[in-house]
Structures are given as structure tokens and as C-alpha cells.
Design a protein around this motif. Structure first.
Motif, PDB file in Angstrom:
ATOM      1  N   LEU A   6       0.846  -1.189   0.000  1.00 42.06           N
ATOM      2  CA  LEU A   6       0.000   0.000   0.000  1.00 42.06           C
ATOM      3  C   LEU A   6       0.884   1.244   0.000  1.00 42.06           C
ATOM      4  CD1 LEU A   6      -2.647  -0.938   2.736  1.00 42.06           C
ATOM      5  CD2 LEU A   6      -3.130  -0.633   0.292  1.00 42.06           C
ATOM      6  N   PRO A   7       0.338   2.393  -0.421  1.00 41.65           N
ATOM      7  CA  PRO A   7       1.116   3.640  -0.303  1.00 41.65           C
ATOM      8  C   PRO A   7       1.420   3.984   1.155  1.00 41.65           C
ATOM      9  CG  PRO A   7      -0.707   3.928  -1.835  1.00 41.65           C
ATOM     10  CD  PRO A   7      -0.925   2.612  -1.145  1.00 41.65           C
ATOM     11  N   ASP A   8       0.407   3.847   2.026  1.00 38.40           N
ATOM     12  CA  ASP A   8       0.542   4.122   3.458  1.00 38.40           C
ATOM     13  C   ASP A   8      -0.687   3.540   4.139  1.00 38.40           C
ATOM     14  OD1 ASP A   8      -1.595   6.014   3.080  1.00 38.40           O
ATOM     15  OD2 ASP A   8      -0.127   7.527   2.499  1.00 38.40           O
ATOM     16  N   LEU A   9      -0.902   3.914   5.395  1.00 36.54           N
ATOM     17  CA  LEU A   9      -2.073   3.412   6.119  1.00 36.54           C
ATOM     18  C   LEU A   9      -2.924   4.576   6.628  1.00 36.54           C
ATOM     19  CD1 LEU A   9      -0.657   0.285   7.957  1.00 36.54           C
ATOM     20  CD2 LEU A   9      -2.555   0.319   6.327  1.00 36.54           C
ATOM     21  N   VAL A  14      -9.760   1.609   1.446  1.00 35.24           N
ATOM     22  CA  VAL A  14      -8.910   0.523   0.959  1.00 35.24           C
ATOM     23  C   VAL A  14      -7.968   0.058   2.065  1.00 35.24           C
ATOM     24  CG1 VAL A  14      -7.178  -0.152  -0.734  1.00 35.24           C
ATOM     25  CG2 VAL A  14      -9.052   1.356  -1.410  1.00 35.24           C
ATOM     26  N   GLU A  15      -7.404   1.006   2.803  1.00 36.78           N
ATOM     27  CA  GLU A  15      -6.481   0.662   3.873  1.00 36.78           C
ATOM     28  C   GLU A  15      -7.190  -0.153   4.963  1.00 36.78           C
ATOM     29  OE1 GLU A  15      -5.076   4.070   1.569  1.00 36.78           O
ATOM     30  OE2 GLU A  15      -6.965   3.690   2.609  1.00 36.78           O
ATOM     31  N   ARG A  16      -8.383   0.271   5.321  1.00 39.13           N
ATOM     32  CA  ARG A  16      -9.164  -0.471   6.318  1.00 39.13           C
ATOM     33  C   ARG A  16      -9.478  -1.879   5.816  1.00 39.13           C
ATOM     34  NH1 ARG A  16      -9.735  -0.953  11.256  1.00 39.13           N
ATOM     35  NH2 ARG A  16      -9.993   1.299  11.532  1.00 39.13           N
ATOM     36  N   ILE A  17      -9.847  -1.999   4.551  1.00 37.54           N
ATOM     37  CA  ILE A  17     -10.179  -3.302   3.967  1.00 37.54           C
ATOM     38  C   ILE A  17      -8.989  -4.252   4.034  1.00 37.54           C
ATOM     39  CG2 ILE A  17     -10.647  -4.465   1.763  1.00 37.54           C
ATOM     40  CD1 ILE A  17     -12.273  -1.810   1.097  1.00 37.54           C
ATOM     41  N   ILE A 166     -14.277  -9.723  -6.411  1.00 34.85           N
ATOM     42  CA  ILE A 166     -14.308 -10.044  -4.974  1.00 34.85           C
ATOM     43  C   ILE A 166     -14.779  -8.795  -4.250  1.00 34.85           C
ATOM     44  CG2 ILE A 166     -13.031 -10.801  -2.955  1.00 34.85           C
ATOM     45  CD1 ILE A 166     -11.054 -12.205  -4.739  1.00 34.85           C
ATOM     46  N   HIS A 167     -15.999  -8.852  -3.760  1.00 32.55           N
ATOM     47  CA  HIS A 167     -16.545  -7.693  -3.062  1.00 32.55           C
ATOM     48  C   HIS A 167     -15.745  -7.396  -1.802  1.00 32.55           C
ATOM     49  CE1 HIS A 167     -20.601  -8.660  -5.127  1.00 32.55           C
ATOM     50  NE2 HIS A 167     -20.018  -7.645  -5.738  1.00 32.55           N
ATOM     51  N   ASN A 168     -15.679  -6.125  -1.465  1.00 38.48           N
ATOM     52  CA  ASN A 168     -14.964  -5.731  -0.261  1.00 38.48           C
ATOM     53  C   ASN A 168     -15.594  -6.350   0.980  1.00 38.48           C
ATOM     54  OD1 ASN A 168     -13.065  -4.122  -1.516  1.00 38.48           O
ATOM     55  ND2 ASN A 168     -14.257  -2.250  -1.306  1.00 38.48           N
ATOM     56  N   PRO A 169     -14.767  -6.720   1.948  1.00 40.57           N
ATOM     57  CA  PRO A 169     -15.300  -7.257   3.201  1.00 40.57           C
ATOM     58  C   PRO A 169     -15.747  -6.136   4.131  1.00 40.57           C
ATOM     59  CG  PRO A 169     -12.922  -7.223   3.307  1.00 40.57           C
ATOM     60  CD  PRO A 169     -13.291  -6.754   1.918  1.00 40.57           C
ATOM     61  N   ALA A 351     -14.650 -12.887   1.604  1.00 41.18           N
ATOM     62  CA  ALA A 351     -13.662 -12.236   0.736  1.00 41.18           C
ATOM     63  C   ALA A 351     -12.293 -12.871   0.889  1.00 41.18           C
ATOM     64  CB  ALA A 351     -13.598 -10.743   1.052  1.00 41.18           C
ATOM     65  N   ALA A 352     -11.878 -13.146   2.134  1.00 37.68           N
ATOM     66  CA  ALA A 352     -10.560 -13.739   2.357  1.00 37.68           C
ATOM     67  C   ALA A 352     -10.459 -15.114   1.703  1.00 37.68           C
ATOM     68  CB  ALA A 352     -10.290 -13.835   3.856  1.00 37.68           C
TER      69      ALA A 352
END
Length: 360
Positions: A6-9, A14-17, A166-169, A351-352
Motif C-alpha cells: 500500500l502507499p501508506d495506512l 482501501v487501507e481499512r479493507i 471479490i466484493h470488499n469485506p 472475501a478472504a
């Protein structure tokens, strides 16, 4: 080991996902490591408590291929998961440069043709060329909705069948403590009335001015509107609220890692976006039994809400239609148990499991 690039957190969707998926991967017996261009952001501390963090210290994308290749040679993960262009085209290239063989899965979380449509023809040409090459080098390609897959397939020149959806969790969150509920209540006005909440970064994509204009048109002088999130657009929203004469009924709670108390203390959640890859906040609201109104933007809301079965959809940019849908939803009777069951369709373990099946 599964490495997540990732770029960062920062405190984004997206980061939370990715943190949610990482926990599920660990529950399935895998080691997980976050690889960040820069080790910074609101969610960094949370991730650090459960996962190893690698700081590549590369603020510019052009420096990433070689930094990531060095990481891959040193750490030798079994899989590399990269999200968000241009990381999704850099990661497969870095894997080739490294000489280390591992599975590379790239995933896009937004309709890129819409996200970057104002960046000019030169940018579009470069993006299309990079996707055409980078996606072909990846082992697997994922879009978080059917709409995202159609969009990135068209941009890259690949067939939609070359991508998986794949849908986001959306993880089930623990019941908020009485203190958390009290803290959320403190952000609302003390007088009783209909409560409308929206959650998300204050940026152009979310079109929060549209929501403010629709709110001002409601025939509900008792209604209150809460913005949960931060961003550069906050001052403009404050100014617009003053112009619309609704300052006393509009509140700004700032960023909260867990917005559940705000969903639970509201009567309605509204998403006013111009575009979304998926729209996790819709699922989060449904999971608390909170009714939803959303713009029918590309490309996630209609898929989550089943074309209006689980919440009202309105045209993008139409303040009158949004106000009408909000008014009607506030007056409707809602089956909160049914809304929660719909949210369960997006459980993290689902999702996982789909990501791990791609790795297998």
C-alpha cells in the motif's frame, strides 16, 4: 507469507479493507506483512499491534519498482497483494525485477476512468499503457465490483473474464460501549429530530456539497446532518452550510476509526458520491440496521443495494431526487433485521477465502 503493498495506512476505505483481510489471512494460518511506500497514516498504529510493517521510504512511485524488488529478494514472500493503480502495475514489474517467484494479485477499488477523467489525455494514455502491460504480468487480477471489472478491462484491453470480482469485506463490529455511544451522542444536537449521517473523506469524489444542498431542501426542520471524516473540503462545506442557512443543524465529527456509534445513533445513512469502486460504508450502515440512501454512482451501490431492494438509489448529482429519497426514507418503516442480513453477505471470511482460492 503474504505481503500487502500500500502507499501508506491513512484512514481510507482501501487501507481499512486490507487490515480486515490481513486478520482473516492470519486466522487461516498465514503470516502477513504490510509493505508501505511510507509508514504513516491514521491506521498505522492499529496495524502495528498485529502485523509486521516494512517502510520502503519511497514517497515517489518512480522509486518503488527497485525498492520493492529489493524487499522481495530479501523477504521472499509467497504472495504479494497490491491495491490501487499505479501500485497494481508496479508490483508485477518489481516481482520480475527481483527474480523471486511469488504469486502477485492486483486489485482495483475504484472506477479509474471516472477517478482520473479530468487528468487529461496524456495521463489517460499512460495509464492505459501501464495497465495493459502490468496487468498481464500479474498472476491474478481483481475488481471489487462488476462495474470496476468492466472499467479496468476496457482500460487495459483485457477481457473481463481475465478478472475476478471479490466484493470488499465489511467486518461485523463489536457492539459499541455505552461510553462510545455517549461520545457519539455528544456530537449531535441535544434537541430531538431526524438524524442523517454520512461517513467518508471530504474530497470531490464524495460530493458532500450535493448532500448539503439536498439536506437544505428537506421538509424536516427538525433534521440534523452529521459528517464523519476529515479532508480538504471541510472549510468549503462549512461555508456552504452558512450560505444555505443550515449551520445550526450540520455537525462535523472528524475522523473516527470505528464509525459504528454514529451509524447506530442515526436514523439514515446517505452516500452522495459521484463514483465509488464499491462503497463499504453502505455495508457498514446496513450492518447496524441503519437505512441507506445512495446515489446510483458507478459502480458499487446498486450491486450492494440490489438495484434498490435494500435502499433507495438516486441519479448522480441530482439534489432534488436525493432530498426526495431522504424524505421518503425517513418516513418509511424499515426491517432492520433484513438490512443486517444483507450486510452479512459481505462478511470478511467470504472475501478472504476468495483471495486464498486465487492463491491456491
Amino acid at each position: 507469507m503474504i505481503s500487502i503493498l500500500l502507499p501508506d495506512l491513512r484512514g481510507g476505505g482501501v487501507e481499512r479493507i486490507r487490515i480486515v483481510l490481513a486478520h482473516e489471512f492470519v486466522n487461516s494460518g498465514h503470516e502477513v506483512e504490510f509493505v508501505l511506500m511510507q509508514a504513516q497514516g491514521e491506521l498505522l498504529k492499529e496495524a502495528h499491534t498485529s502485523f509486521s510493517i516494512v517502510d520502503l521510504a519511497t514517497p515517489r512511485a518512480r522509486s518503488l519498482p527497485f525498492a520493492l524488488a529489493r524487499y522481495l529478494r530479501q523477504r521472499r514472500p509467497d504472495a504479494l497483494l497490491a491495491a490501487m493503480w499505479p501500485l497494481t502495475v508496479i508490483a508485477p514489474l518489481a516481482q520480475r525485477l527481483s527474480g523471486h517467484r511469488c504469486e502477485v494479485i492486483v486489485s482495483e477499488h475504484n472506477t479509474l476512468s471516472v477517478q482520473y477523467r479530468d487528468w487529461g489525455q496524456l495521463h489517460l494514455t499512460a495509464m492505459r499503457a501501464s495497465m495493459a502491460m502490468g496487468y498481464r504480468l500479474a498472476n491474478r487480477r481483481v475488481g471489487v465490483s462488476e462495474g470496476v471489472v468492466q472499467d479496468i478491462a476496457a482500460l487495459s484491453g483485457l477481457r473481463p473474464e481475465a478478472f475476478s470480482v471479490i466484493h470488499n469485506p465489511a467486518p461485523p463490529r463489536p457492539e459499541p460501549s455505552p461510553n462510545a455511544i455517549r461520545d457519539a451522542e455528544a456530537h449531535w444536537s441535544s434537541h430531538k429530530g431526524a438524524r442523517i449521517v454520512t461517513v467518508g473523506s471530504m474530497k470531490a469524489q464524495k460530493n458532500h456539497p450535493l448532500l448539503l444542498r439536498a439536506f437544505a431542501r428537506l421538509d424536516r426542520p427538525d433534521a440534523q446532518l452529521m459528517f464523519v471524516g476529515n479532508g480538504k473540503g471541510r472549510e468549503a462545506l462549512l461555508s456552504l452550510a452558512r450560505d444555505l442557512g443550515v449551520t445550526d443543524r450540520v455537525f462535523f465529527a472528524g475522523f473516527h476509526p470505528d464509525p459504528t456509534p454514529f451509524y447506530k445513533t442515526a436514523n439514515l445513512f446517505v452516500l452522495s458520491s459521484n463514483h465509488e469502486g464499491f462503497g463499504n460504508v453502505i455495508v457498514e450502515a446496513l450492518a447496524t440496521g441503519t437505512p441507506v440512501v445512495s446515489t446510483n454512482c458507478p459502480s458499487g451501490p446498486a450491486e450492494i443495494l440490489k438495484d434498490g431492494k435494500w435502499g433507495r438509489l438516486t441519479p448522480v448529482g441530482d439534489a432534488d431526487a436525493l432530498a426526495e429519497a431522504m424524505q421518503a426514507s425517513l418516513e418509511d418503516d424499515h426491517d432492520t433485521a433484513a438490512l443486517k442480513r444483507r450486510a452479512a453477505d459481505f462478511a470478511p471470511e467470504i472475501a478472504a477465502r476468495k483471495y486464498l482460492e486465487l492463491l491456491d
